[in-house]
Design an enzyme around this catalytic site. Structure first.
Site, PDB file in Angstrom:
ATOM      1  N   LEU A 297       0.740  -1.569  -0.048  1.00 56.59           N
ATOM      2  CA  LEU A 297       0.187   0.184  -0.225  1.00 56.59           C
ATOM      3  C   LEU A 297       0.542   1.511   0.318  1.00 56.59           C
ATOM      4  O   LEU A 297       0.402   2.292  -0.800  1.00 56.59           O
ATOM      5  CB  LEU A 297      -1.044  -0.257   1.540  1.00 56.59           C
ATOM      6  CG  LEU A 297      -1.814  -1.133   1.227  1.00 56.59           C
ATOM      7  CD1 LEU A 297      -2.534  -1.320   2.581  1.00 56.59           C
ATOM      8  CD2 LEU A 297      -3.152  -0.939   0.285  1.00 56.59           C
ATOM      9  N   GLY A 298       2.159   1.155   0.786  1.00 58.14           N
ATOM     10  CA  GLY A 298       3.443   2.248   0.294  1.00 58.14           C
ATOM     11  C   GLY A 298       4.146   2.167   1.234  1.00 58.14           C
ATOM     12  O   GLY A 298       4.186   1.054   1.729  1.00 58.14           O
ATOM     13  N   TRP A 299       4.665   3.331   2.162  1.00 55.88           N
ATOM     14  CA  TRP A 299       6.326   3.034   3.092  1.00 55.88           C
ATOM     15  C   TRP A 299       5.475   4.813   3.364  1.00 55.88           C
ATOM     16  O   TRP A 299       5.476   5.262   3.422  1.00 55.88           O
ATOM     17  CB  TRP A 299       6.691   2.614   2.058  1.00 55.88           C
ATOM     18  CG  TRP A 299       7.123   3.676   1.279  1.00 55.88           C
ATOM     19  CD1 TRP A 299       7.059   3.885  -0.441  1.00 55.88           C
ATOM     20  CD2 TRP A 299       8.788   5.272   1.237  1.00 55.88           C
ATOM     21  NE1 TRP A 299       7.789   4.929  -0.735  1.00 55.88           N
ATOM     22  CE2 TRP A 299       8.111   5.709   0.163  1.00 55.88           C
ATOM     23  CE3 TRP A 299       9.138   5.486   2.054  1.00 55.88           C
ATOM     24  CZ2 TRP A 299       9.436   6.918  -0.028  1.00 55.88           C
ATOM     25  CZ3 TRP A 299      10.378   6.477   1.991  1.00 55.88           C
ATOM     26  CH2 TRP A 299       9.547   7.153   1.516  1.00 55.88           C
ATOM     27  N   GLY A 300       6.740   4.581   4.705  1.00 58.04           N
ATOM     28  CA  GLY A 300       7.046   5.173   5.308  1.00 58.04           C
ATOM     29  C   GLY A 300       8.462   5.294   5.632  1.00 58.04           C
ATOM     30  O   GLY A 300       9.365   4.952   5.807  1.00 58.04           O
TER      31      GLY A 300
ATOM     32  N   PHE B  13       9.845   4.957   9.293  1.00 55.70           N
ATOM     33  CA  PHE B  13       9.761   4.272  10.117  1.00 55.70           C
ATOM     34  C   PHE B  13       9.338   2.313   9.941  1.00 55.70           C
ATOM     35  O   PHE B  13       9.634   1.256   9.824  1.00 55.70           O
ATOM     36  CB  PHE B  13       9.323   4.146  11.362  1.00 55.70           C
ATOM     37  CG  PHE B  13      10.060   5.327  12.166  1.00 55.70           C
ATOM     38  CD1 PHE B  13      10.948   6.450  11.470  1.00 55.70           C
ATOM     39  CD2 PHE B  13       9.365   5.513  13.165  1.00 55.70           C
ATOM     40  CE1 PHE B  13      11.277   7.036  12.338  1.00 55.70           C
ATOM     41  CE2 PHE B  13       9.872   7.356  13.670  1.00 55.70           C
ATOM     42  CZ  PHE B  13      10.922   7.062  13.318  1.00 55.70           C
TER      43      PHE B  13
ATOM     44  N   THR C  52       7.016   0.356   5.929  1.00 55.30           N
ATOM     45  CA  THR C  52       6.002   0.205   4.939  1.00 55.30           C
ATOM     46  C   THR C  52       4.739  -0.689   5.585  1.00 55.30           C
ATOM     47  O   THR C  52       4.808  -1.852   6.735  1.00 55.30           O
ATOM     48  CB  THR C  52       6.714  -1.153   4.113  1.00 55.30           C
ATOM     49  OG1 THR C  52       6.867  -2.571   4.569  1.00 55.30           O
ATOM     50  CG2 THR C  52       8.038  -1.275   3.499  1.00 55.30           C
TER      51      THR C  52
ATOM     52  N   ASP D 201       0.097  15.438  15.038  1.00 60.59           N
ATOM     53  CA  ASP D 201       0.508  15.331  13.821  1.00 60.59           C
ATOM     54  C   ASP D 201      -1.019  15.502  12.836  1.00 60.59           C
ATOM     55  O   ASP D 201      -0.869  14.320  11.851  1.00 60.59           O
ATOM     56  CB  ASP D 201       1.565  13.948  13.761  1.00 60.59           C
ATOM     57  CG  ASP D 201       2.233  14.493  11.886  1.00 60.59           C
ATOM     58  OD1 ASP D 201       2.356  15.842  12.192  1.00 60.59           O
ATOM     59  OD2 ASP D 201       2.479  13.619  11.423  1.00 60.59           O
TER      60      ASP D 201
END
Length: 522
Positions: free
Chosen positions: A46-49, A51, A53, A171
């Protein structure tokens, strides 16, 4: 982007790069890989950040799709994951009906792989982020009714976090609010009728994850090159130079949930002074004068503005002789007025930016405006819509945090209960005359409606667009200095114009969006 992401709030713009697939870094996942003793099967990324995946996974126990978030294995990332799990557990435990518009944690466990032991979180599968929605709408403002629908969900979530749990999100931004379902139905495994993958497809080698990443990067570069070529053709008047049509958001489920609690904290147990993504950061955080739930309310106001206009409220940049923080404070004052001296000088970093009089040290010339004027001049809001929306937002943007309304108070605000009426037929008191009304059903206090209408008329008078004669307000031949007094009459919570005034068809009727006859209810 924050490192703790849920579902498709993770970045999809670029890949995370192969360099971070090492000891202490990401875990390499292949489609069909199983987790937690075979309960969860990876379907697609789906995606990543920074810190982690995030993967779409199939829960073989519940036969449902979930979002599987796999954290990096280094100790600092593992510690951050433990904190987020603690917060998410509190959220889930106190919302058994899953009705508070906050993401739900389903499960958590640790997974051991070649790069170490990775904390994993299983969250409910959600749809696209509000940022994706704004992009889909081509960075044009959403219809205000749709903005209201989204705002209500966010406020219900914030009210739950603040009042019942004592949690500050810290945030809030478009990326951290997800729709309940995807905009594109084909990307929703349930609506698209996708058959779940229950075992690893044949032909994927052990190093398949790395190879797939390299292939994907090459494809991305090819797409970017094609886009540049298309852009050059458009600028030359070639193919692709047509005007883009507006996209309809009708049929899209705009209910949404607040996600990403990697930076959240309890109000009585804060661990960071610098919180919030830059564009959504509140003045007390910049000045380091302490923060609480009201910092989230500032960020919420920035989100509402961005949804309604398609642009961020504040986009500060450092310049010659001044910092990004100073530019941010200057932008706030230009839009909202001067910061009170006790606020300007009340933070640990106040002396870095302000002199003892409460003036910025390095940015001296400010161009003061107002939120209402900005909405009208730049974003082409009607004067009525701008007045209503600014009346909702401005209290949330009060420089004194304790003066900002709570999420619960915002949910009671009249602006959230306004409904658009499109070409609705409204009868006059006599029941004989009908007029087409293309205005808001103003569920506002009578004095607010009267203040707005009186001010609009006064503005037109000063501009020479109206004049008065006896009890009439007419189009001008000569500008008169005065207008007969208008007295509001409050009848059953509606606003009537006193019989002393009759507005004839002209600029005012266009401005207000309707014909107003003697004694007609607004």
């Amino acid at each position: 982007m924050s490192g703790s992401l849920s579902s498709s709030s993770a970045s999809e713009d670029e890949d995370e790069g192969i360099d971070s697939y090492r000891k202490g870094g990401y875990h390499a996942v292949r489609i069909g890989d199983s987790f937690s003793g075979g309960r969860y099967i990876a379907q697609r990324k789906l995606g990543w950040g920074e810190f982690s995946t995030v993967w779409l996974a199939y829960d073989t126990r519940s036969s449902e799709y979930v979002a599987l978030k796999i954290q990096k294995s280094a100790p600092q990332f593992a510690q951050a994951a433990l904190h987020e799990i603690e917060v998410l557990c509190a959220i889930a435990d106190n919302d058994p009906s899953n009705s508070k518009y906050v993401v739900r944690l389903i499960d958590h466990f640790k997974h051991t792989g070649p790069n170490g032991q990775h904390p994993c979180m299983v969250l409910e599968f959600l749809g696209d982020s509000l940022l994706h929605l704004v992009k889909y709408n081509r960075y044009k403002g959403l219809e205000l009714d749709k903005v209201r629908e989204i705002c209500k969900c966010i406020l219900i979530g914030l009210d739950y976090l603040h009042k019942e749990l004592g949690i500050i999100h810290t945030d809030l931004k478009l990326e951290n609010v997800l729709l309940l379902s995807t905009i594109n139905a084909t990307k929703d495994p349930i609506r698209s009728g996708t058959t779940p993958i229950l075992e690893r497809p044949e032909g994927i080698p052990i190093g398949g994850a790395t190879m797939n990443l390299i292939e994907k990067k090459l494809k991305q570069r090819a797409r970017r090159a094609a886009a540049r070529i298309s852009g050059r053709r458009s600028s030359m008047g070639g193919v692709g130079g047509g005007v883009k049509t507006n996209r309809s958001l009708d049929g899209i489920d705009l209910r949404c949930k607040v996600v990403d609690f990697g930076n959240a904290c309890w109000a009585d147990k804060q661990f960071a002074q610098e919180i919030q993504t830059r564009q959504y950061r509140s003045p007390e955080v910049i000045l380091q004068s302490g923060y609480s739930f009201s910092a989230d309310m500032w960020s919420f106001a920035c989100i509402a503005f961005e949804l309604a206009t398609g642009e961020m409220m504040f986009t500060p940049k450092g310049g010659q002789g001044f910092s990004e923080d100073e530019d941010h404070l200057a932008m706030m004052m230009e839009l909202l007025g001067k910061i009170p001296r006790k606020i300007a000088n009340g933070g640990a970093r106040s002396k870095d930016y302000f002199d003892r009089y409460g003036d910025l040290k390095r940015i001296r010339r400010l161009k003061y405006g107002s939120l209402e004027k900005l909405l009208i001049d730049k974003f082409k809001f009607s004067e009525v819509d701008a007045f209503e929306f600014a009346k909702f937002l401005c209290p949330l943007l009060d420089f004194e945090p304790e003066n900002r309304p709570t999420a619960q108070q915002c949910l009671q605000h009249p602006w959230l209960n306004i409904k658009s009426l499109n070409q609705t037929e409204v009868k006059s008191e006599s029941g004989m005359e009908k007029v087409n009304v293309g205005m808001r059903n103003l569920q506002m206090k009578a004095e607010d409606i009267f203040a707005l209408s009186s001010r609009l008329i006064r503005n037109r008078l000063h501009q020479g667009q109206l004049w008065t004669q006896g009890n009439q307000v007419k189009e001008p031949n000569n500008l008169m200095d005065n207008i007969e007094s208008i007295e509001p009459t409050n009848v059953n919570n509606t606003m009537l114009l006193n019989n002393s005034i009759n507005l004839e068809v002209g600029p005012v009727t266009e401005m207000l969006g309707l014909q107003i006859s003697r004694g007609m209810s607004l």
